[in-house]
Design a protein around this motif. Structure first.
Motif, PDB file in Angstrom:
ATOM      1  N   GLY A 105      -0.754   4.197  15.795  1.00 19.43           N
ATOM      2  CA  GLY A 105      -1.608   4.338  16.974  1.00 19.43           C
ATOM      3  C   GLY A 105      -2.994   3.808  16.669  1.00 19.43           C
ATOM      4  O   GLY A 105      -3.339   3.548  15.510  1.00 19.43           O
ATOM      5  N   VAL A 133       4.910   6.475  14.798  1.00 18.32           N
ATOM      6  CA  VAL A 133       3.683   7.236  14.532  1.00 18.32           C
ATOM      7  C   VAL A 133       2.418   6.386  14.691  1.00 18.32           C
ATOM      8  O   VAL A 133       1.341   6.923  14.950  1.00 18.32           O
ATOM      9  N   ARG A 137       0.830  -1.218   0.000  1.00 15.96           N
ATOM     10  CA  ARG A 137       0.000   0.000   0.000  1.00 15.96           C
ATOM     11  C   ARG A 137       0.862   1.264   0.000  1.00 15.96           C
ATOM     12  O   ARG A 137       0.382   2.359  -0.281  1.00 15.96           O
ATOM     13  N   MET A 187      -8.296   8.982  11.929  1.00 13.70           N
ATOM     14  CA  MET A 187      -8.573   8.594  13.315  1.00 13.70           C
ATOM     15  C   MET A 187      -9.729   9.396  13.919  1.00 13.70           C
ATOM     16  O   MET A 187     -10.471   8.903  14.757  1.00 13.70           O
TER      17      MET A 187
END
Ligand SMILES: NC(=O)c1ccc[n+]([C@@H]2O[C@H](COP(=O)([O-])OP(=O)(O)OC[C@H]3O[C@@H](n4cnc5c(N)ncnc54)[C@H](OP(=O)(O)O)[C@@H]3O)[C@@H](O)[C@H]2O)c1
Length: 243
Positions: A85, A83, A37, A185
């Motif tokens: 999360g 990074v 990706r 997010m």
């Protein structure tokens, strides 16, 4: 040539960070699950900024793979940004251990597992910078996201201790505490635009803070003062609030 390893490279913040560092001449190692990706980003960075970018497979939850992951990187990076999360669903996590475990392991255990490996290597080399993306959510537990917040609180404390340990070997650790960021997010959340940063703004702030060897970065800056107020509310009053 300077280089950065970005862990969780499919994230909106990570992609903005990759552009920021590539624009400034850094070679980039992008690490994420299902690395195929990353191909469009990798190609875009190389063409746009005339730097070298590579994509590598990385799963924060595959703890036992972390040593080999780092050992097998095409080259040892000067910098690393952690990074990845997972906000998750706190209400679900209260009764569903699988969800709670994901939140705790991605935001805390996974980050500690990979950064232990990287910090040990950087301390041996007596050189390097580690950037950890924590959150203002780690400053005080709130009913809406206390699983995520407690994992980020643990991560913030880990980074503080790691900074202390690494300082004596010439390795720098930057803790980033973002407030709201407009990313996947937070998609669908009603965010106050004045308190919400773009991933590009966060990336620029991180680049500058790391270059200046700052220890802790709040971004946007006003979150430092908002959190000062929130953490000063007496517990007896705080527990009655709906936050
Ligand atoms: N957005 C905010 O308001 C906000 C505020 C404060 C702090 N933060 C922190 O900022 C960082 C970046 O978040 P974002 O807003 O850019 O979120 P995002 O776009 O949702 O990105 C999160 C990334 O974490 C990756 N990830 C999750 N589990 C993983 C695993 N097991 N192994 C490897 N990668 C994994 C995801 O990869 P996949 O694509 O494979 O799922 C995704 O790319 C996070 O640490 C977040 O906690 C965000």
């Amino acid at each position: 040539m300077s280089s950065i390893l970005i862990l969780g490279a499919m994230s909106d913040v990570a992609q903005a960070l990759a552009h920021e560092y590539a624009k400034n001449g850094y070679n980039i190692q992008l690490a994420a699950r299902q690395k195929e990706r990353l191909e469009p980003l990798q190609k875009d960075l190389e063409i746009r900024y005339n730097i070298k970018a590579v994509a590598v497979e990385f799963d924060a939850l595959n703890f036992t793979s972390h040593f080999d992951f780092y050992k097998n990187l095409p080259y040892e990076p000067n910098m690393v940004a952690c990074v990845f999360g997972y906000l998750g669903d706190t209400a679900k996590g209260l009764t569903n251990w699988k969800e709670a475990e994901q939140i705790l392991h991605i935001n805390y255990t996974g980050a500690v597992s990979i950064l232990n490996v990287i910090a040990s290597n950087m301390m041996e080399r007596k050189h390097g910078t580690i950037i950890g993306i924590s959150s203002v959510a780690g400053e005080r537990g709130r009913q809406s996201n206390f699983l995520y917040g407690s994992a980020k609180a643990g991560f913030t404390a880990y980074l503080s201790g790691l900074r202390n340990k690494c300082f004596h070997s010439g390795v720098h650790v930057l803790t980033v505490k973002p407030g709201f960021i407009k990313t996947s997010m937070t998609q669908g959340m009603p965010l106050n635009p004045k308190l919400t940063a773009t991933p590009q703004k966060i990336a620029k702030d991180i680049f500058k803070a790391a270059a200046k060897k700052k220890n802790v970065l709040f971004s946007l800056w006003m979150w430092k003062y908002i959190m000062r107020i929130i953490t000063s509310i007496p517990e007896g009053m705080f527990k009655k609030m709906k936050m």
